[in-house]
Design a protein around this motif. Structure first.
Motif, PDB file in Angstrom:
ATOM      1  N   UNK A   1       0.410  -1.211  -0.321  1.00 59.22           N
ATOM      2  CA  UNK A   1       0.109  -0.321  -0.248  1.00 59.22           C
ATOM      3  C   UNK A   1       0.844   1.644  -0.165  1.00 59.22           C
ATOM      4  N   UNK A   2       0.486   2.049  -0.644  1.00 58.04           N
ATOM      5  CA  UNK A   2       1.260   3.677  -0.425  1.00 58.04           C
ATOM      6  C   UNK A   2       1.811   4.046   1.033  1.00 58.04           C
ATOM      7  N   UNK A   3       2.404   4.811   0.742  1.00 60.10           N
ATOM      8  CA  UNK A   3       3.288   5.215   2.339  1.00 60.10           C
ATOM      9  C   UNK A   3       1.762   6.529   2.955  1.00 60.10           C
ATOM     10  N   UNK A   4       1.527   5.811   4.161  1.00 61.56           N
ATOM     11  CA  UNK A   4       1.175   6.858   4.702  1.00 61.56           C
ATOM     12  C   UNK A   4       1.007   8.650   5.280  1.00 61.56           C
ATOM     13  N   UNK A   5       2.652   8.502   4.707  1.00 60.95           N
ATOM     14  CA  UNK A   5       2.990  10.147   5.185  1.00 60.95           C
ATOM     15  C   UNK A   5       2.256  11.289   4.810  1.00 60.95           C
ATOM     16  N   UNK A 179      -7.537   2.365  -4.588  1.00 55.06           N
ATOM     17  CA  UNK A 179      -6.196   3.126  -4.843  1.00 55.06           C
ATOM     18  C   UNK A 179      -5.990   4.741  -5.682  1.00 55.06           C
ATOM     19  N   UNK A 180      -4.749   5.235  -5.763  1.00 57.24           N
ATOM     20  CA  UNK A 180      -4.553   6.060  -6.249  1.00 57.24           C
ATOM     21  C   UNK A 180      -4.706   6.242  -7.510  1.00 57.24           C
ATOM     22  N   UNK A 205       3.753  15.577  -7.112  1.00 55.71           N
ATOM     23  CA  UNK A 205       4.300  13.777  -6.657  1.00 55.71           C
ATOM     24  C   UNK A 205       3.987  12.817  -7.500  1.00 55.71           C
ATOM     25  N   UNK A 206       2.864  13.163  -7.667  1.00 59.71           N
ATOM     26  CA  UNK A 206       2.285  12.678  -8.921  1.00 59.71           C
ATOM     27  C   UNK A 206       1.892  12.217 -10.098  1.00 59.71           C
ATOM     28  N   UNK A 207       1.198  11.521 -10.529  1.00 59.24           N
ATOM     29  CA  UNK A 207       0.688  12.315 -11.733  1.00 59.24           C
ATOM     30  C   UNK A 207      -0.968  12.146 -11.846  1.00 59.24           C
ATOM     31  N   UNK A 208      -1.438  13.552 -11.630  1.00 61.35           N
ATOM     32  CA  UNK A 208      -2.620  13.583 -10.708  1.00 61.35           C
ATOM     33  C   UNK A 208      -3.261  14.223 -11.559  1.00 61.35           C
ATOM     34  N   UNK A 209      -3.943  13.927 -12.421  1.00 62.24           N
ATOM     35  CA  UNK A 209      -4.737  14.172 -13.712  1.00 62.24           C
ATOM     36  C   UNK A 209      -6.357  14.919 -13.115  1.00 62.24           C
ATOM     37  N   UNK A 210      -6.812  15.781 -14.230  1.00 63.45           N
ATOM     38  CA  UNK A 210      -8.322  16.200 -13.684  1.00 63.45           C
ATOM     39  C   UNK A 210      -8.258  17.175 -13.196  1.00 63.45           C
ATOM     40  N   UNK A 211      -9.243  17.508 -12.757  1.00 71.41           N
ATOM     41  CA  UNK A 211      -9.431  19.166 -11.560  1.00 71.41           C
ATOM     42  C   UNK A 211     -10.773  18.271 -11.202  1.00 71.41           C
ATOM     43  N   UNK A 212     -11.015  18.282 -10.137  1.00 70.37           N
ATOM     44  CA  UNK A 212     -11.810  18.667  -9.100  1.00 70.37           C
ATOM     45  C   UNK A 212     -11.959  19.374  -8.110  1.00 70.37           C
ATOM     46  N   UNK A 213     -13.410  19.145  -7.374  1.00 74.80           N
ATOM     47  CA  UNK A 213     -14.295  20.490  -6.160  1.00 74.80           C
ATOM     48  C   UNK A 213     -14.264  19.636  -5.534  1.00 74.80           C
ATOM     49  N   UNK A 214     -14.381  20.181  -4.606  1.00 73.37           N
ATOM     50  CA  UNK A 214     -14.775  19.058  -2.970  1.00 73.37           C
ATOM     51  C   UNK A 214     -15.630  20.199  -1.739  1.00 73.37           C
ATOM     52  N   UNK A 215     -16.544  19.979  -1.897  1.00 72.47           N
ATOM     53  CA  UNK A 215     -17.498  20.544  -0.949  1.00 72.47           C
ATOM     54  C   UNK A 215     -17.187  20.446   0.957  1.00 72.47           C
ATOM     55  N   UNK A 216     -17.999  21.016   1.213  1.00 69.92           N
ATOM     56  CA  UNK A 216     -17.236  21.408   2.555  1.00 69.92           C
ATOM     57  C   UNK A 216     -19.275  21.354   3.625  1.00 69.92           C
TER      58      UNK A 216
END
Length: 216
Positions: A1-5, A179-180, A205-216
């Protein structure tokens, strides 16, 4: 699993959609998209009671007896609505994540008949989220110097929703909710519950493509 750091390379940008200063909002969206690819929105116009009703309806679905949920189980990624509990990675090796997922179609609506209140909660939620997302896309087009309607039509048609449920685990250090990955859509709208746990790959940190919107 990926590092949790945790990599503290800066706070997630916050975009305030309130007010009528479209130029200012468009500039903030484009800046956040170029620097991070993700941003959090406030004053997005999706009522708290609508989000709460959606969350309660989702919890009711995952609380259904196993046989009623399994009626929607499928390994066909194109089927909607679809209930599934595992994925396969690119190498073909089966990886079971600690997650149940209900995949729904939003436009047109494709969701289960049970629980009875699910459709009643989904309809106003998807309508409100779609309106907010279309505003973000319109402002993105303005910020990029494009026509306001650039992302309308086939570019933003349709829409799917993943409702994720992470059951309690006796040893969370040995599990991975999901997974990522990179989302393939034009824009991803996220609503995170009070449990938290959302992680993003930022600043090389990596290939994070696309855009995102996070509601609160």
């Amino acid at each position: 699993r990926p590092s949790s750091s945790v990599n503290g390379k800066g706070a997630l940008p916050v975009v305030d959609l309130g007010g009528d200063d479209d130029g200012r909002i468009a500039e903030e969206i484009v800046r956040a998209g170029r620097e991070f690819g993700f941003f959090q929105v406030v004053n997005h116009g999706v009522p708290e009671e609508v989000m709460g009703a959606m969350m309660r309806a989702a919890e009711e679905f995952f609380a259904l007896p196993a046989d009623e949920k399994m009626a929607y189980y499928s390994n066909d990624g194109k089927k909607l609505p679809r209930f599934h509990t595992s994925l396969r990675n690119g190498a073909g090796e089966e990886v079971l994540y600690w997650r149940d997922c209900l995949k729904l179609g939003c436009h047109p609506p494709e969701w289960p008949d049970k629980p009875r209140g699910l459709g009643a909660a989904l309809e106003p939620y998807t309508a409100a989220v779609r309106a907010a997302a279309r505003r973000v896309l319109r402002l993105t087009a303005i910020g990029l110097g494009l026509e306001e309607e650039h992302f309308e039509g086939s570019l933003s048609g349709g829409g799917m929703m993943n409702v994720n449920h992470y059951p309690p685990c006796p040893d969370p250090s040995l599990t991975l909710g999901i997974a990522p990955h990179c989302d393939p859509g034009l824009v991803t709208v996220l609503m995170e519950n009070v449990g938290g746990g959302l992680q993003m790959l930022l600043h090389g940190d990596g290939d994070a493509g696309g855009g995102g919107v996070m509601w609160v």
